[in-house]
Design an enzyme around this catalytic site. Sequence first.
Site, PDB file in Angstrom:
ATOM      1  N   CYS A 238      -8.806  -0.778  34.694  1.00 45.96           N
ATOM      2  CA  CYS A 238      -8.740   0.427  35.532  1.00 45.96           C
ATOM      3  C   CYS A 238      -7.977   0.150  36.823  1.00 45.96           C
ATOM      4  CB  CYS A 238     -10.139   0.954  35.828  1.00 45.96           C
ATOM      5  SG  CYS A 238     -11.226  -0.240  36.647  1.00 45.96           S
TER       6      CYS A 238
ATOM      7  N   HIS B   9     -15.328   0.452  39.508  1.00 51.05           N
ATOM      8  CA  HIS B   9     -14.318   1.167  38.733  1.00 51.05           C
ATOM      9  C   HIS B   9     -13.289   1.771  39.678  1.00 51.05           C
ATOM     10  CE1 HIS B   9     -12.634   3.351  35.383  1.00 51.05           C
ATOM     11  NE2 HIS B   9     -12.881   4.525  35.949  1.00 51.05           N
TER      12      HIS B   9
END
Length: 556
Positions: free
Chosen positions: A114, A474
């Site tokens: 990510c 994330h």
Amino acid sequence: MPAIPVAVKHAGKTHQLQLDTDAPATAFKNEVYQVTGVPPDRMKVMIKGGVLKDDTDWRKVAPKPNQTFMVVGAAGELPKPPPKPVVFLEDMDDTELAEALNMPVGLKNLGNTCYMNATVQAMRAIPELQTSLREHSSLTSAMRDLYNAMGKTTEGFPPYMFLQILRQVVPQFNEQSRAGAGPAQQDAEECWTQVVNSLSVLPGVVVPGATSQKKFVEQFMMGEMTTEYVVFLHMFVYCSSLERLRCNEAPEEEPTTLKEKITKVSCNISKETNYMHSGLMGSLDQTIEKHSATLGREAQYTQHSRISRLPSNLMVHMVRFHWRRDINKKAKIMRKVKFPFELDAMEMVTDELKRKLADANGKVKQVEGERAERRKVRRKTKRSGVGICERGGGAGAEDVPMADAREEGKGKGKAEEPAAGELEDEAVLRERESKEFEALIDPELKADIGASVTGLFELCAIVTHKGASADSGHYIGFVKKDAFHPTKSYLEEDNEDCESAPHTVHTMMLRGMIHVAGYQFDDDKVSVVTREKIAALDGGGEAASAYMLLYRQKRL
């Protein structure tokens, strides 16, 4: 109340319709228009006690099944059915919505990637990069091919080749998780820095007659910081800064002045930092410890740094991670820090650069205010029925009377002046504003390709971090809408504001019926976001917090 069957009588004909009493009266009038051809603005629907109005409450009318309504009004041409069945946005699935809004595609997560996905998406907001990618290194070629592939699909794209080459170029990104669950999470800021370093091989815009040609990154992404000890240290993504360092304990010691290239500006976050501006200024002016040749020991210096070259693309790094010795790992600073959608960098530059930027900076602010006022006037004019839509010469527009040739000859050679109270033609005004703006740009800045000539920037991309530490969490990318859908001219926007313009998805976005400020790239999940959603990325917990902010130069 469920829909009930009713009859509508007009011009001796009776039509059967379904009346939805939960919908407004305007919806029923539109249904009547579909079968009678009487436009709603010329239609009178007779009800008990008077005429049906747009704000009439159906509960007061209390219609009964099979009730007949009398309609009065002259019919026009019946509306033509749409070429395709109408599908409402709320009825679309994610794929249909992406196609309707012409949304860009996301990147599939290939195992804790990510950080890379968000970085690659944010870099798409740099317009010069799209046209500069060439085969000068394996990574630049892979990035070019990746962007090209993303533009040819509506599905999430797996960036296998780009990831493979990135890990070859930067072996750090090939580290495995200590938990043994695949690749380790990496820092998006480190990924950005490494990719920018790889882009440094790209040639820049050729300057005719120059003795040496700069690279792309040097032109568009690098600044210069000047630091005087009275101290400053590290700042921007390839900018130039002046750094002066002065020893507080030995005033007789001469200040030390340093210059360094920077590709990002750091925003330090302390207990007092509530706004990005104060964090940036705190990074430029601070006290540090440094070896003093005069005292022969470590001494405190006041560091004073200012930017001496601003790039047209400025990266701001929110320093949210710091090393905690008690837990022996990086921890996240979760403090809420507000960031601006528009950044004026005049306080962060050297006095010399400030003088060069001042005229163009002031002109942009002045013109933006004047254009906003003119746009308000145009909108009011259109609502009053004499706006651009009616003057546009479309179907149904009235013929313009021909002027007598002798009268026309009298004014020959003179520019047509607007009548009192009327706005001058916008195209003429904007051309004049652009010429005045260009004349105010400092010649040295104009010759420095890729340098900011105004010191004014607009937020165009953000990389956020969600979680409590750098080794987990994330990353998500946010990119401004106009990076993918360039803003249309003022004439097209004004025409699409008109009531007669069709309600396409794009016109609905322009009219504010769909309030889209940008796109959120959560790996391969892409969604539209509002300005309010973006403003809420200022931190305050483990939720997504702005970590890297890309600002793009504002011009007229």
